[in-house]
Design a protein around this motif. Structure first.
Motif, mmCIF file in Angstrom:
data_model
loop_
_atom_site.group_PDB
_atom_site.id
_atom_site.type_symbol
_atom_site.label_atom_id
_atom_site.label_comp_id
_atom_site.label_asym_id
_atom_site.label_seq_id
_atom_site.Cartn_x
_atom_site.Cartn_y
_atom_site.Cartn_z
ATOM 1 N N LEU A 36 3.734 3.526 -35.239
ATOM 2 C CA LEU A 36 4.507 2.490 -35.920
ATOM 3 C C LEU A 36 5.155 1.576 -34.902
ATOM 4 O O LEU A 36 5.706 2.045 -33.902
ATOM 5 C CB LEU A 36 5.593 3.125 -36.794
ATOM 6 N N THR A 37 5.087 0.272 -35.145
ATOM 7 C CA THR A 37 5.764 -0.673 -34.271
ATOM 8 C C THR A 37 6.754 -1.507 -35.074
ATOM 9 O O THR A 37 6.572 -1.747 -36.265
ATOM 10 C CB THR A 37 4.779 -1.620 -33.555
ATOM 11 N N ASP A 38 7.807 -1.933 -34.396
ATOM 12 C CA ASP A 38 8.789 -2.834 -34.990
ATOM 13 C C ASP A 38 9.695 -3.312 -33.857
ATOM 14 O O ASP A 38 9.738 -2.703 -32.784
ATOM 15 C CB ASP A 38 9.615 -2.144 -36.075
ATOM 16 N N VAL A 39 10.424 -4.385 -34.121
ATOM 17 C CA VAL A 39 11.356 -4.895 -33.116
ATOM 18 C C VAL A 39 12.705 -4.176 -33.192
ATOM 19 O O VAL A 39 13.493 -4.225 -32.253
ATOM 20 C CB VAL A 39 11.536 -6.421 -33.295
ATOM 21 N N ARG A 40 12.958 -3.476 -34.301
ATOM 22 C CA ARG A 40 14.252 -2.821 -34.538
ATOM 23 C C ARG A 40 14.171 -1.362 -34.100
ATOM 24 O O ARG A 40 13.544 -0.539 -34.769
ATOM 25 C CB ARG A 40 14.621 -2.938 -36.016
ATOM 26 N N ALA A 41 14.826 -1.045 -32.990
ATOM 27 C CA ALA A 41 14.643 0.262 -32.357
ATOM 28 C C ALA A 41 15.194 1.424 -33.191
ATOM 29 O O ALA A 41 14.497 2.433 -33.390
ATOM 30 C CB ALA A 41 15.298 0.257 -30.977
ATOM 31 N N GLU A 42 16.444 1.323 -33.670
ATOM 32 C CA GLU A 42 17.070 2.469 -34.341
ATOM 33 C C GLU A 42 16.387 2.809 -35.664
ATOM 34 O O GLU A 42 16.045 3.980 -35.897
ATOM 35 C CB GLU A 42 18.565 2.219 -34.526
ATOM 36 N N PRO A 43 16.180 1.834 -36.560
ATOM 37 C CA PRO A 43 15.486 2.207 -37.807
ATOM 38 C C PRO A 43 14.057 2.659 -37.573
ATOM 39 O O PRO A 43 13.541 3.514 -38.298
ATOM 40 C CB PRO A 43 15.549 0.934 -38.661
ATOM 41 N N LEU A 44 13.406 2.119 -36.539
ATOM 42 C CA LEU A 44 12.046 2.554 -36.231
ATOM 43 C C LEU A 44 12.037 4.007 -35.789
ATOM 44 O O LEU A 44 11.198 4.801 -36.236
ATOM 45 C CB LEU A 44 11.442 1.667 -35.140
ATOM 46 N N ALA A 45 12.967 4.378 -34.930
ATOM 47 C CA ALA A 45 13.044 5.764 -34.469
ATOM 48 C C ALA A 45 13.307 6.707 -35.633
ATOM 49 O O ALA A 45 12.709 7.794 -35.720
ATOM 50 C CB ALA A 45 14.137 5.902 -33.418
ATOM 51 N N VAL A 56 6.805 2.640 -31.321
ATOM 52 C CA VAL A 56 6.704 1.703 -30.208
ATOM 53 C C VAL A 56 7.527 0.465 -30.550
ATOM 54 O O VAL A 56 7.183 -0.286 -31.471
ATOM 55 C CB VAL A 56 5.244 1.294 -29.927
ATOM 56 N N VAL A 57 8.633 0.277 -29.839
ATOM 57 C CA VAL A 57 9.469 -0.901 -30.054
ATOM 58 C C VAL A 57 8.806 -2.089 -29.366
ATOM 59 O O VAL A 57 8.474 -2.016 -28.184
ATOM 60 C CB VAL A 57 10.887 -0.682 -29.497
ATOM 61 N N ALA A 58 8.609 -3.180 -30.112
ATOM 62 C CA ALA A 58 7.897 -4.327 -29.541
ATOM 63 C C ALA A 58 8.351 -5.619 -30.203
ATOM 64 O O ALA A 58 8.289 -5.752 -31.428
ATOM 65 C CB ALA A 58 6.393 -4.152 -29.722
ATOM 66 N N ASP A 59 8.813 -6.550 -29.393
ATOM 67 C CA ASP A 59 9.096 -7.915 -29.840
ATOM 68 C C ASP A 59 7.870 -8.750 -29.487
ATOM 69 O O ASP A 59 7.658 -9.114 -28.329
ATOM 70 C CB ASP A 59 10.340 -8.456 -29.140
ATOM 71 N N VAL A 60 7.050 -9.055 -30.495
ATOM 72 C CA VAL A 60 5.769 -9.702 -30.218
ATOM 73 C C VAL A 60 5.900 -11.176 -29.857
ATOM 74 O O VAL A 60 4.904 -11.828 -29.539
ATOM 75 C CB VAL A 60 4.797 -9.542 -31.407
#
Length: 247
Positions: A36-45, A56-60
């Motif tokens: 799973l990828t997203d720019v939002r680290a805490e909710p992604l974790a 994977v935290v990623a600001d595309v």
């Protein structure tokens, strides 16, 4: 009943949004090995922890972030390009920077991730599946969302063209237009707004957590093995044509 995606490597971008979370949960229930990828680290974790997924935290919009997302999707058998921005901005307030940012997230990133994922699929001899998340705005745009609508029209065109190019490798590319789902927009939606939108949907309800994800899962499954280059509208008839609720 056997899990449809047991052990299948599936990548979902923009996983922390409402639609992305629904899709991720649906694949998890079917036994997928999720990235799973997203720019939002805490909710992604938090989401990845609940689903036993790789995060994977990623600001595309940034080169390093796009590279990280590319690394994340290489090796997947199914790629769901879901990440997108939808700022509701009047035309007079829509600057070139806003336009560039929307195209970077909504078009450039899915193009690049499709390119990298497909290259890895071809190298590995994998008949992969790519599902792009579009919007009814691609065919029925509204005010204050002109650039968003243009990006989704571009995604549907990209879906068709990449489907043609990747067909000889056995890679299928399709798109899904989810219906209106309360909570899926950036801003909070009032009850009056939700009621107004519901009244415009021929089937009389808003989209729920099983609707668009089931279409995504079907397109990614062997059951849709002869389907490529198409867009499936899962919107209760909203984009079928002009409609007015009976009085």
């Amino acid at each position: 009943m056997p899990e449809r995606f047991a052990g299948t490597r599936v990548a979902v971008t923009g996983a922390c949004g409402v639609i992305g979370t629904w899709i991720a949960k649906a694949f998890a229930r079917e036994g997928a090995r999720l990235t799973l990828t997203d720019v939002r680290a805490e909710p992604l974790a938090a989401l990845a922890d609940r689903l036993g997924a790789r995060a994977v935290v990623a600001d595309v919009t940034e080169p390093d972030g796009l590279a990280a997302a590319g690394d994340a999707v290489r090796g997947c058998e199914v790629l769901v390009n879901n990440a997108a921005l939808y700022p509701r901005t009047p035309l007079a307030e829509t600057t070139p920077d806003v336009v560039r940012r929307l195209f970077d997230v909504n078009v450039v990133a899915p193009f690049e991730l499709t390119r990298q994922a497909a290259a890895a699929m071809i190298d590995a001899g994998v008949a992969g599946r790519i599902v792009n998340i579009s919007s009814g705005a691609a065919v029925r745009p509204g005010p204050t969302g002109s650039v968003y609508a243009a990006t989704k029209a571009a995604i549907e065109s990209l879906t068709r063209s990449t489907a043609l190019e990747l067909a000889p490798a056995g890679i299928r590319v399709n798109a899904v237009q989810p219906g209106f789902a309360p909570g899926s927009e950036v801003s909070d939606l009032s009850e009056d707004h939700v009621a107004t939108m519901r009244a415009r949907i021929p089937l009389g309800r808003t989209s729920g957590p099983e609707d668009a994800p089931e279409a995504v899962l079907w397109l990614a499954s062997d059951a849709a093995g002869f389907v490529t280059g198409t867009t499936v509208a899962v919107d209760g008839g909203r984009t079928a044509g002009e409609w007015k609720a009976p009085s």
